[in-house]
Design an enzyme around this catalytic site. Structure first.
Site, PDB file in Angstrom:
ATOM      1  N   ARG A   1      91.302  45.879  72.366  1.00 19.25           N
ATOM      2  CA  ARG A   1      91.053  45.904  73.749  1.00 19.25           C
ATOM      3  C   ARG A   1      91.172  47.005  74.572  1.00 19.25           C
ATOM      4  NH1 ARG A   1      92.311  39.906  75.541  1.00 19.25           N
ATOM      5  NH2 ARG A   1      91.242  40.650  77.641  1.00 19.25           N
TER       6      ARG A   1
ATOM      7  N   HIS B   1      95.318  36.859  86.135  1.00 16.20           N
ATOM      8  CA  HIS B   1      95.585  36.629  84.816  1.00 16.20           C
ATOM      9  C   HIS B   1      96.348  37.892  84.268  1.00 16.20           C
ATOM     10  CE1 HIS B   1      92.321  33.425  84.347  1.00 16.20           C
ATOM     11  NE2 HIS B   1      93.315  33.142  85.029  1.00 16.20           N
TER      12      HIS B   1
ATOM     13  N   CYS C   1     114.996  40.493  77.547  1.00 17.99           N
ATOM     14  CA  CYS C   1     115.578  40.831  78.598  1.00 17.99           C
ATOM     15  C   CYS C   1     114.795  40.862  80.299  1.00 17.99           C
ATOM     16  CB  CYS C   1     116.533  42.123  78.513  1.00 17.99           C
ATOM     17  SG  CYS C   1     115.443  43.713  78.641  1.00 17.99           S
TER      18      CYS C   1
ATOM     19  N   CYS D   1     116.973  46.677  74.889  1.00 16.39           N
ATOM     20  CA  CYS D   1     117.585  45.335  74.002  1.00 16.39           C
ATOM     21  C   CYS D   1     117.248  45.235  72.475  1.00 16.39           C
ATOM     22  CB  CYS D   1     117.725  44.026  74.805  1.00 16.39           C
ATOM     23  SG  CYS D   1     116.108  43.328  74.936  1.00 16.39           S
TER      24      CYS D   1
ATOM     25  N   GLY E   1      80.004  36.520  87.466  1.00 14.67           N
ATOM     26  CA  GLY E   1      80.440  36.702  85.989  1.00 14.67           C
ATOM     27  C   GLY E   1      81.561  36.075  85.440  1.00 14.67           C
TER      28      GLY E   1
ATOM     29  N   SER F   1      82.558  32.283  83.553  1.00 15.67           N
ATOM     30  CA  SER F   1      82.118  30.985  83.111  1.00 15.67           C
ATOM     31  C   SER F   1      82.547  29.663  83.774  1.00 15.67           C
ATOM     32  CB  SER F   1      82.306  30.745  81.543  1.00 15.67           C
ATOM     33  OG  SER F   1      83.723  30.874  81.476  1.00 15.67           O
TER      34      SER F   1
HETATM   35  C1  BJW Z   1      77.486  38.015  83.242  1.00 10.95           C
HETATM   36  C2  BJW Z   1      76.928  39.293  82.675  1.00 10.95           C
HETATM   37  C3  BJW Z   1      76.531  40.224  83.620  1.00 10.95           C
HETATM   38  C4  BJW Z   1      77.812  38.017  81.049  1.00 10.95           C
HETATM   39  N1  BJW Z   1      76.582  39.765  84.986  1.00 10.95           N
HETATM   40  N2  BJW Z   1      77.373  37.577  84.551  1.00 10.95           N
HETATM   41  C5  BJW Z   1      92.574  21.690  84.705  1.00 10.95           C
HETATM   42  C6  BJW Z   1      91.691  21.116  84.021  1.00 10.95           C
HETATM   43  C7  BJW Z   1      91.476  21.511  82.657  1.00 10.95           C
HETATM   44  C8  BJW Z   1      92.179  22.452  81.878  1.00 10.95           C
HETATM   45  C9  BJW Z   1      93.198  22.872  82.957  1.00 10.95           C
HETATM   46  C10 BJW Z   1      93.551  22.620  83.938  1.00 10.95           C
HETATM   47  N3  BJW Z   1      94.697  23.353  84.669  1.00 10.95           N
HETATM   48  C11 BJW Z   1      94.980  23.905  83.633  1.00 10.95           C
HETATM   49  C12 BJW Z   1      94.179  23.836  82.612  1.00 10.95           C
HETATM   50  C13 BJW Z   1      94.715  24.444  81.270  1.00 10.95           C
HETATM   51  C14 BJW Z   1      94.029  25.818  81.100  1.00 10.95           C
HETATM   52  C15 BJW Z   1      92.576  25.749  81.034  1.00 10.95           C
HETATM   53  O1  BJW Z   1      91.844  26.007  82.231  1.00 10.95           O
HETATM   54  N4  BJW Z   1      92.084  25.243  79.969  1.00 10.95           N
HETATM   55  C16 BJW Z   1      90.481  25.101  79.973  1.00 10.95           C
HETATM   56  C17 BJW Z   1      89.824  26.165  79.222  1.00 10.95           C
HETATM   57  C18 BJW Z   1      90.275  23.735  79.407  1.00 10.95           C
HETATM   58  N5  BJW Z   1      94.577  26.673  82.050  1.00 10.95           N
HETATM   59  C19 BJW Z   1      95.756  27.248  81.764  1.00 10.95           C
HETATM   60  O2  BJW Z   1      96.470  27.123  80.902  1.00 10.95           O
HETATM   61  C20 BJW Z   1      96.170  28.155  82.985  1.00 10.95           C
HETATM   62  N6  BJW Z   1      97.462  28.094  83.409  1.00 10.95           N
HETATM   63  C21 BJW Z   1      98.025  26.787  84.131  1.00 10.95           C
HETATM   64  O3  BJW Z   1      97.039  26.058  84.446  1.00 10.95           O
HETATM   65  O4  BJW Z   1      99.332  26.827  84.241  1.00 10.95           O
HETATM   66  C22 BJW Z   1      99.776  25.541  84.888  1.00 10.95           C
HETATM   67  C23 BJW Z   1     100.379  24.989  83.569  1.00 10.95           C
HETATM   68  C24 BJW Z   1     101.422  25.158  83.038  1.00 10.95           C
HETATM   69  C25 BJW Z   1     101.889  24.715  82.028  1.00 10.95           C
HETATM   70  C26 BJW Z   1     101.065  23.680  81.214  1.00 10.95           C
HETATM   71  C27 BJW Z   1      99.801  23.143  81.732  1.00 10.95           C
HETATM   72  C28 BJW Z   1      99.533  23.781  83.068  1.00 10.95           C
HETATM   73  C29 BJW Z   1      96.264  29.595  82.569  1.00 10.95           C
HETATM   74  C30 BJW Z   1      94.826  30.300  82.042  1.00 10.95           C
HETATM   75  C31 BJW Z   1      95.142  31.611  81.638  1.00 10.95           C
HETATM   76  C32 BJW Z   1      93.941  32.148  80.994  1.00 10.95           C
HETATM   77  N7  BJW Z   1      93.998  33.300  80.266  1.00 10.95           N
HETATM   78  C33 BJW Z   1      92.927  34.254  79.632  1.00 10.95           C
HETATM   79  C34 BJW Z   1      93.362  35.303  78.801  1.00 10.95           C
HETATM   80  C35 BJW Z   1      94.035  36.471  80.024  1.00 10.95           C
HETATM   81  C36 BJW Z   1      94.515  37.647  79.158  1.00 10.95           C
HETATM   82  C37 BJW Z   1      93.447  38.381  78.285  1.00 10.95           C
HETATM   83  O5  BJW Z   1      92.424  38.786  79.199  1.00 10.95           O
HETATM   84  O6  BJW Z   1      93.546  38.283  77.061  1.00 10.95           O
HETATM   85  O7  BJW Z   1      92.047  34.730  80.718  1.00 10.95           O
HETATM   86  S1  BJW Z   1      91.894  33.050  78.815  1.00 10.95           S
HETATM   87  C38 BJW Z   1      90.348  34.115  79.427  1.00 10.95           C
HETATM   88  O8  BJW Z   1      89.567  33.080  80.208  1.00 10.95           O
HETATM   89  C39 BJW Z   1      90.845  35.226  80.337  1.00 10.95           C
HETATM   90  C40 BJW Z   1      89.654  35.115  81.316  1.00 10.95           C
HETATM   91  O9  BJW Z   1      90.507  35.513  82.553  1.00 10.95           O
HETATM   92  C41 BJW Z   1      89.309  33.570  81.357  1.00 10.95           C
HETATM   93  C42 BJW Z   1      87.997  33.453  82.087  1.00 10.95           C
HETATM   94  O10 BJW Z   1      87.025  33.944  81.406  1.00 10.95           O
HETATM   95  P1  BJW Z   1      85.838  34.477  82.178  1.00 10.95           P
HETATM   96  O11 BJW Z   1      86.121  35.571  82.826  1.00 10.95           O
HETATM   97  O12 BJW Z   1      85.190  33.485  82.662  1.00 10.95           O
HETATM   98  O13 BJW Z   1      84.984  34.883  80.787  1.00 10.95           O
HETATM   99  P2  BJW Z   1      83.794  34.230  80.093  1.00 10.95           P
HETATM  100  O14 BJW Z   1      83.715  35.049  78.661  1.00 10.95           O
HETATM  101  O15 BJW Z   1      84.091  32.877  79.967  1.00 10.95           O
HETATM  102  O16 BJW Z   1      82.539  34.244  80.824  1.00 10.95           O
HETATM  103  C43 BJW Z   1      81.593  35.305  81.134  1.00 10.95           C
HETATM  104  C44 BJW Z   1      80.703  34.971  82.052  1.00 10.95           C
HETATM  105  O17 BJW Z   1      79.856  36.100  82.434  1.00 10.95           O
HETATM  106  C45 BJW Z   1      79.460  34.277  81.401  1.00 10.95           C
HETATM  107  O18 BJW Z   1      79.242  32.872  82.260  1.00 10.95           O
HETATM  108  C46 BJW Z   1      78.401  34.991  81.232  1.00 10.95           C
HETATM  109  O19 BJW Z   1      77.196  34.181  81.215  1.00 10.95           O
HETATM  110  C47 BJW Z   1      78.534  36.192  82.518  1.00 10.95           C
HETATM  111  N8  BJW Z   1      77.987  37.210  82.177  1.00 10.95           N
HETATM  112  N9  BJW Z   1      77.280  39.226  81.341  1.00 10.95           N
HETATM  113  C48 BJW Z   1      76.762  38.669  85.224  1.00 10.95           C
HETATM  114  N10 BJW Z   1      76.062  41.324  83.258  1.00 10.95           N
HETATM  115 ZN    ZN Z   2     114.695  43.843  76.443  1.00  7.20          ZN
END
Ligand code: BJW
Ligand code: ZN
Length: 258
Positions: A73, A122, A133, A152, A189, A191
């Site tokens: 990426r 994120h 460390c 380290c 943009g 989901s």
């Molecule tokens: C266009 C287009 C164009 C295409 N024009 N549009 C409450 C309820 C349920 C679950 C949970 C909750 N609270 C927490 C959770 C658990 C979990 C979660 O949400 N799970 C669900 C999936 C069920 N959340 C977490 O774990 C979060 N932490 C947390 O809650 O901490 C408290 C906690 C601690 C300990 C235990 C439990 C809780 C952390 C979430 C971290 C997400 N990380 C990622 C990876 C980041 C690093 C990386 O990039 O590698 O973040 S996952 C991935 O998804 C990334 C993104 O930022 C994130 C969102 O995705 P996004 O941006 O929406 O992309 P897509 O692909 O899904 O959508 C693209 C959209 O664009 C589509 O709609 C297309 O139609 C559209 N599109 N072309 C306009 N041209």
């Molecule tokens: Zn270190």
């Protein structure tokens, strides 16, 4: 088409009267630059489940695979350019009295497009840190599998937020406050399925904001929005900026003629 063009009177009036406009972006804003989204048929995760790559468990199981994914990426991101959607959001800083940009993306494209203040919920792919460390490593060498800490020798991981991890507190607090204070809130943009980030548009709506979604497809948020602008953000956002600028200019002309 109405006198307001493709945009409703209600949306344009909300925007010209807004004091604080907030935009919240996801992977879709960068899709037109050539960065793959996460979900959907073209998404990165059509081949991998999220938990297989974006979690601490996945990293502990197979750090080389997770790094391979981030290295891939990083290469894509280094070769692409911000698109007109990013540029329109940078322009919004000067279009409204107050503008806040919040992103879930780790790709730096908002900054590269000229946005001066971005709340990254994120993390950022340009940073990494040592699991042992905590030392930060701005540049990691990915040539030999898993990068090692120069201080380290510990394993280094990307400074991004994985599932089960907390969001950075300062960024989260600032974003939640902006959502509460927003007059107009854009969800662009994304989901809108990953929490807690996905709660921000709903917070804004509950606190009285006019809620706008820009997406090529409906999402779980769509039923709650005041305006759903369906289409690519790289086309819709520049047109919207032009429409707002034209309306502000015509109001100013009308005022100076009184
Ligand atoms: C266009 C287009 C164009 C295409 N024009 N549009 C409450 C309820 C349920 C679950 C949970 C909750 N609270 C927490 C959770 C658990 C979990 C979660 O949400 N799970 C669900 C999936 C069920 N959340 C977490 O774990 C979060 N932490 C947390 O809650 O901490 C408290 C906690 C601690 C300990 C235990 C439990 C809780 C952390 C979430 C971290 C997400 N990380 C990622 C990876 C980041 C690093 C990386 O990039 O590698 O973040 S996952 C991935 O998804 C990334 C993104 O930022 C994130 C969102 O995705 P996004 O941006 O929406 O992309 P897509 O692909 O899904 O959508 C693209 C959209 O664009 C589509 O709609 C297309 O139609 C559209 N599109 N072309 C306009 N041209
Ligand atoms: Zn270190």
């Amino acid at each position: 088409m109405s006198a307001a063009g493709p945009f409703s009177e209600a949306l344009l009036e909300a925007l010209v009267h807004a004091v604080h406009v907030v935009a919240f972006t996801g992977a879709g804003i960068s899709a037109e630059s050539g960065v793959p989204t996460f979900r959907g048929p073209e998404g990165i995760w059509s081949k991998f489940k999220p938990e297989e790559l974006a979690s601490m468990d996945a990293f502990m199981r197979n750090p080389a695979l997770v790094w391979e994914w981030y290295a891939h990426r990083k290469t894509i991101i280094a070769t692409v350019q911000p698109n007109p959607g990013h540029a329109a959001l940078a322009r919004m800083e000067s279009l409204f009295p107050r503008f806040t940009l919040i992103t879930q993306n780790i790709d730096n494209l908002h900054r590269r497009a000229g946005s001066t203040s971005v709340h990254e919920l994120h993390g950022n792919i340009e940073r990494s840190y040592c699991l042992d460390c905590g030392k930060t490593h701005p540049n990691v060498s990915l040539s030999d599998g898993v990068p090692r800490c120069s201080a380290c020798g510990g394993a280094v991981r990307p400074d991004v937020v994985w599932f089960g991890e907390m969001l950075p507190e300062i960024e989260w607090e600032a974003s939640a406050s902006a959502a509460e204070d927003a007059d107009v809130f854009f969800s662009i943009g994304t989901s809108a399925v990953v929490y807690p980030a996905a709660s921000l548009p709903l917070t804004a709506k509950r606190c009285g904001a006019y809620l706008v979604e820009v997406n090529t497809e409906p999402t779980p948020l769509t039923e709650s929005v005041d305006a759903f602008l369906r289409g690519p953000s790289g086309i819709i956002l520049p047109r919207l900026c032009d429409a707002v600028a034209a309306r502000v200019a015509s109001r100013e002309r009308a005022k100076s003629n009184i």
